[in-house]
Design an enzyme around this catalytic site. Structure first.
Site, mmCIF file in Angstrom:
data_model
loop_
_atom_site.group_PDB
_atom_site.id
_atom_site.type_symbol
_atom_site.label_atom_id
_atom_site.label_comp_id
_atom_site.label_asym_id
_atom_site.label_seq_id
_atom_site.Cartn_x
_atom_site.Cartn_y
_atom_site.Cartn_z
ATOM 1 N N HIS A 303 63.607 54.240 73.321
ATOM 2 C CA HIS A 303 63.257 54.827 74.608
ATOM 3 C C HIS A 303 64.470 54.967 75.516
ATOM 4 O O HIS A 303 64.557 55.892 76.314
ATOM 5 C CB HIS A 303 62.174 53.985 75.283
ATOM 6 C CG HIS A 303 60.805 54.300 74.762
ATOM 7 N ND1 HIS A 303 59.763 53.421 74.787
ATOM 8 C CD2 HIS A 303 60.327 55.426 74.180
ATOM 9 C CE1 HIS A 303 58.695 53.991 74.257
ATOM 10 N NE2 HIS A 303 59.014 55.200 73.874
ATOM 11 N N ARG A 410 68.454 74.590 63.758
ATOM 12 C CA ARG A 410 68.609 73.707 62.591
ATOM 13 C C ARG A 410 67.255 73.060 62.325
ATOM 14 O O ARG A 410 66.813 72.214 63.091
ATOM 15 C CB ARG A 410 69.653 72.627 62.871
ATOM 16 C CG ARG A 410 71.083 73.112 62.969
ATOM 17 C CD ARG A 410 72.017 71.925 63.184
ATOM 18 N NE ARG A 410 73.407 72.249 62.898
ATOM 19 C CZ ARG A 410 74.330 72.503 63.831
ATOM 20 N NH1 ARG A 410 74.012 72.473 65.104
ATOM 21 N NH2 ARG A 410 75.571 72.778 63.483
ATOM 22 N N GLU A 544 79.439 80.137 54.542
ATOM 23 C CA GLU A 544 79.952 78.769 54.641
ATOM 24 C C GLU A 544 80.763 78.359 53.426
ATOM 25 O O GLU A 544 81.376 77.300 53.425
ATOM 26 C CB GLU A 544 78.783 77.781 54.752
ATOM 27 C CG GLU A 544 77.890 77.989 55.937
ATOM 28 C CD GLU A 544 76.798 76.939 56.006
ATOM 29 O OE1 GLU A 544 76.938 76.017 56.803
ATOM 30 O OE2 GLU A 544 75.808 77.054 55.246
ATOM 31 N N ASN A 567 81.926 75.147 60.387
ATOM 32 C CA ASN A 567 82.040 73.705 60.098
ATOM 33 C C ASN A 567 82.157 73.485 58.591
ATOM 34 O O ASN A 567 83.045 72.802 58.110
ATOM 35 C CB ASN A 567 80.825 72.937 60.626
ATOM 36 C CG ASN A 567 80.525 73.249 62.076
ATOM 37 O OD1 ASN A 567 81.393 73.724 62.781
ATOM 38 N ND2 ASN A 567 79.310 72.994 62.508
ATOM 39 N N ASP A 568 81.237 74.086 57.866
ATOM 40 C CA ASP A 568 81.299 73.941 56.416
ATOM 41 C C ASP A 568 82.374 74.831 55.816
ATOM 42 O O ASP A 568 83.074 74.428 54.893
ATOM 43 C CB ASP A 568 79.936 74.275 55.784
ATOM 44 C CG ASP A 568 79.030 73.054 55.796
ATOM 45 O OD1 ASP A 568 79.526 71.944 55.531
ATOM 46 O OD2 ASP A 568 77.831 73.210 56.096
ATOM 47 N N ARG A 578 84.409 67.134 55.825
ATOM 48 C CA ARG A 578 84.328 67.190 57.286
ATOM 49 C C ARG A 578 83.994 65.844 57.919
ATOM 50 O O ARG A 578 84.130 65.676 59.126
ATOM 51 C CB ARG A 578 83.336 68.285 57.729
ATOM 52 C CG ARG A 578 81.901 68.025 57.384
ATOM 53 C CD ARG A 578 81.070 69.286 57.564
ATOM 54 N NE ARG A 578 80.229 69.267 58.744
ATOM 55 C CZ ARG A 578 79.216 70.095 58.962
ATOM 56 N NH1 ARG A 578 78.932 71.049 58.089
ATOM 57 N NH2 ARG A 578 78.491 70.021 60.036
ATOM 58 N N CYS A 615 78.065 80.588 64.047
ATOM 59 C CA CYS A 615 77.308 79.488 64.646
ATOM 60 C C CYS A 615 77.949 78.132 64.395
ATOM 61 O O CYS A 615 77.390 77.102 64.726
ATOM 62 C CB CYS A 615 75.865 79.497 64.156
ATOM 63 S SG CYS A 615 75.744 79.308 62.370
HETATM 64 C C1 PEP Z 1 78.321 75.148 59.891
HETATM 65 O O1 PEP Z 1 78.488 74.664 58.767
HETATM 66 O O2 PEP Z 1 79.224 75.686 60.556
HETATM 67 C C2 PEP Z 1 77.010 75.067 60.524
HETATM 68 C C3 PEP Z 1 76.752 75.674 61.666
HETATM 69 O O3 PEP Z 1 76.063 74.325 59.896
HETATM 70 P P1 PEP Z 1 75.977 72.728 59.964
HETATM 71 O O4 PEP Z 1 77.007 72.243 60.959
HETATM 72 O O5 PEP Z 1 74.590 72.434 60.383
HETATM 73 O O6 PEP Z 1 76.289 72.356 58.561
HETATM 74 MG MG MG Z 2 76.760 74.179 57.549
#
Ligand code: PEP
Ligand code: MG
Length: 657
Positions: A303, A410, A544, A567-568, A578, A615
């Site tokens: 909480h 997500r 990705e 990110n990926d 990562r 994204c």
């Molecule tokens: C990404 O990989 O850039 C992405 C947006 O997906 P996630 O960070 O959820 O793996």
């Molecule tokens: Mg990703």
């Protein structure tokens, strides 16, 4: 007399649904029990009901005996089958306590990068803060351990009942206050129920009758009930153990004629440090003055986490015994994104945090004017600045920031939050709610992107040497059409709102798109045959993997849009995990290899005339946005906190021309 049914209460009989169920049951004279897997508990005790851990779609039996048994069974079965019917509470099922966004788990090992003592806890509420430490370590209450004489027992029972009534009355007064948010109200109401629950009060009364003094009895009974909550295999219910302790403490304080050390005096901007803070204490504390919260107890679903997140207060929880190092601290810096706490920071760290906090505040104030801006390229093309979110609770923050729709929903959280796979209905409701909230803007829902590194209940993941290179995302979904089709059917149903788009994660070959499309068609045919309203949606892919970049021209002919997941993409292009800090330097989106992968993708998408968006985290970086826009990206999706800054950057670009 009894009747069985399948529970349709979204998320099962967690705190608030349990409270409603009990309220209904108490309206009948009959003794009523709920039975699950052969275990029967009183339907008039919310604690016992919660501990039964009844989940959505499980079979249970309602048993009643007494004059109004038939009516009781009818009403309670009705509630379990159709919990929304006749509700007077607009919040619906699965209230905020069960539905709060759960941030990523963080490791709890201590870390010290630069010699500054740095404690690592759970990153429970984002943001950075630095301020004077306000240590809140109320003394542990100890029972006098006095044995009562037989003639004292009735008086002690009265004293205990009076203390419970007084705690409840205080909670009622808190509930009546206007400034309590709906989420906080739900939390306080649940605590009030615990205070009145037979499991606790019955046990205390039993101990008093056996000769224990009231304070010792409350301490023992609260410990026993809390231990039951801790033993259940459910993070949410585990977190309720802290609530039981907090309620027990309040009752003891009244019995002892003491007042809780007040949070009223907390100085402006101070960092509240405690081993544990009762949710009730926090909810009625002067939250606007609290700069940050650090706690020994608590996790992402506690909480305290829910309250701090909803009030935008950075928080690091779950420090365990390490919190004791803060008892005597005079100043504390916390990073709620990383889960770091720095005790008595040195001058350089102080300066760094002060700068970050100040910069964040000034920027927030100056950026507000960009909320309603629709940024365009110099040629007039609109650049969609959308939000990355993972739960319905984040809609408000995204809209407040001025999000032009959702560029990445997500869906993992929906799956991870529960102890079972979410039903098609529940998913369809969630996606529809998103679609309605952001119409006419698009809402891009990403299909389940989960793997061995993020296990979820209901899917068996094999042990893998390299989970990031393993059975995750679209690979898992295509192998589990039972799960995947449920999500696709829900998306087709939500698509009747016309602004839902769907994207597939971790694509590395075209067959993954064509197989998905075939499943979508299969689902659409099924829905048609069943007479369920549905509509088609644009299907896109995340870029990705290096493979997706290299086949981007062919992939672009198969899909309606690309969304680059930097990110990926960065970790796979650079072959640098990562999550591994030792290779963090390589994990850099600005590396020419990654930037050239982004450019290749953009070029392929633009040539094919499809929308190219992004994204990954890089989408919100003002230093990179101009480059991405020059590459041809027309959609950037990011955390709501970055939206106004991104709009400003794009507007400035257009103005330069
Ligand atoms: C990404 O990989 O850039 C992405 C947006 O997906 P996630 O960070 O959820 O793996
Ligand atoms: Mg990703």
């Amino acid at each position: 007399m009894e009747r069985s049914t399948i529970v349709r209460v979204h998320e099962g009989l967690h705190a608030r649904p349990a409270t409603r169920f009990v309220k209904l049951a108490k309206g009948f004279e009959s003794d009523v029990e709920l039975v699950k897997d052969g275990k029967a508990v009183s339907a008039k005790s919310s604690v016992k009901l919660m501990l039964l851990a009844v989940k959505e779609n499980q079979e249970v039996t309602v048993r009643a005996s007494g004059a109004d048994a038939i009516e009781a069974i009818e009403a309670l079965i009705g509630y379990l089958e159709n919990p929304r019917a006749g509700l007077d509470d607009e919040a619906g099922e699965g209230g905020s306590e069960a539905a709060a966004p759960a941030p990523q788990a963080t490791p709890t090992a201590a870390a010290s990068a630069d010699g500054t003592p740095k404690l690592q806890g759970v990153a429970a509420s984002e943001g950075v803060a630095i301020g004077p430490a306000f240590a809140h370590f109320p003394a542990e209450i100890e029972g006098p351990g006095r044995r009562l004489r037989a003639d004292e027992i009735d008086g002690e029972l009265e004293r205990f009942r009076g203390a419970v009534a007084s705690v409840q009355a205080r909670m009622d007064r808190t509930l009546a206050e206007d400034n309590l948010s709906a989420g906080d109200r739900g939390i306080v109401a649940a605590l009030r129920d615990i205070a009145a629950d037979d499991s606790l009060t019955g046990e205390v009364e039993k101990l008093i009758k056996e000769g224990d003094d009231a304070v010792s009895a409350v301490i023992a009974a609260a410990a026993a009930v809390a231990a039951d909550f801790s033993a259940v295999d459910d993070h949410y219910l585990n977190a309720r153990a802290d609530d039981v302790h907090a309620v027990g403490r309040q009752i003891c304080l009244v019995l002892l004629g003491q007042d809780e050390v007040s949070l009223e005096t907390i100085p402006q901007g101070a960092i509240l440090i405690a081993d544990d803070i009762g949710a009730w204490d926090l909810a009625r504390a002067p939250l606007k003055r609290i700069g940050g919260v650090v706690c020994g107890h608590g996790g992402a679903t506690s909480h305290i986490a829910i309250i701090t997140r909803s009030h935008g207060i950075p928080a690091v929880l779950g420090l365990g015994d390490k919190v004791n190092a803060l008892r005597t601290a005079s100043q504390v810096a916390i990073d709620g994104n990383a889960g770091h706490v720095i005790v008595d920071p040195d001058e350089a760290t102080r300066a760094d945090f002060s700068r970050r906090v100040e910069a964040a505040a000034q920027e927030r104030a100056g950026l507000k004017i960009f909320k309603g801006v629709t940024p365009t390229r110099a040629d007039g093309t609109v650049i969609e600045v959308a939000a990355n979110i993972g739960s319905l609770e984040e809609i408000e923050a995204a809209q407040e920031a001025g999000a032009m729709g959702v560029g990445l929903f997500r869906t993992e959280l929906l799956f991870m939050r529960h102890m079972h796979l979410p039903s098609e209905d529940m998913q369809a409701e969630t996606y529809s709610a998103l679609a309605k909230a952001f119409a006419p803007h698009s809402v891009i829902v990403r299909t389940l992107d989960i793997g061995g590194d993020k296990p979820i209940a209901g899917i068996e993941f094999p042990d893998e040497e390299n989970p990031f290179l393993g059975w995750r995302g679209i690979r898992m979904c295509l192998d589990r059409p039972d799960i995947f089709k449920r999500q696709l059917r829900a998306l087709l149903r939500a698509a009747v709102h016309r602004n839902i788009k769907v994207m597939l994660p971790m694509i590395s070959e075209i067959a993954e798109v064509t197989r998905t499309r075939a499943l979508v068609e299969e689902c659409a045919a099924e829905l048609k045959a069943e007479g369920v309203p549905h509509a088609g949606f644009d299907l896109g892919v995340m870029i990705e993997t290096p493979a997706a970049v290299l086949i981007a021209p062919a992939l672009a002919k198969e899909v309606a849009f690309f969304s680059i997941g930097t990110n990926d993409l960065t970790q796979y292009i650079m072959a640098a995990d990562r999550l591994n800090p030792t290779v963090a330097k390589l994990n850099d989106v600005t590396n020419p290899a990654v930037m050239s992968a982004i450019e290749l993708t953009a070029r392929a998408g633009v040539a094919a005339g499809i929308m190219v968006g992004m994204c990954g985290e890089a989408a919100g970086r003002p230093d990179l946005i101009p480059t991405f826009i020059k590459m041809g990206l027309t959609e950037l999706s990011m955390s709501p906190a970055s939206i106004q800054r991104a709009k400003k950057t794009i507007a400035a670009m257009a103005a330069e021309k």
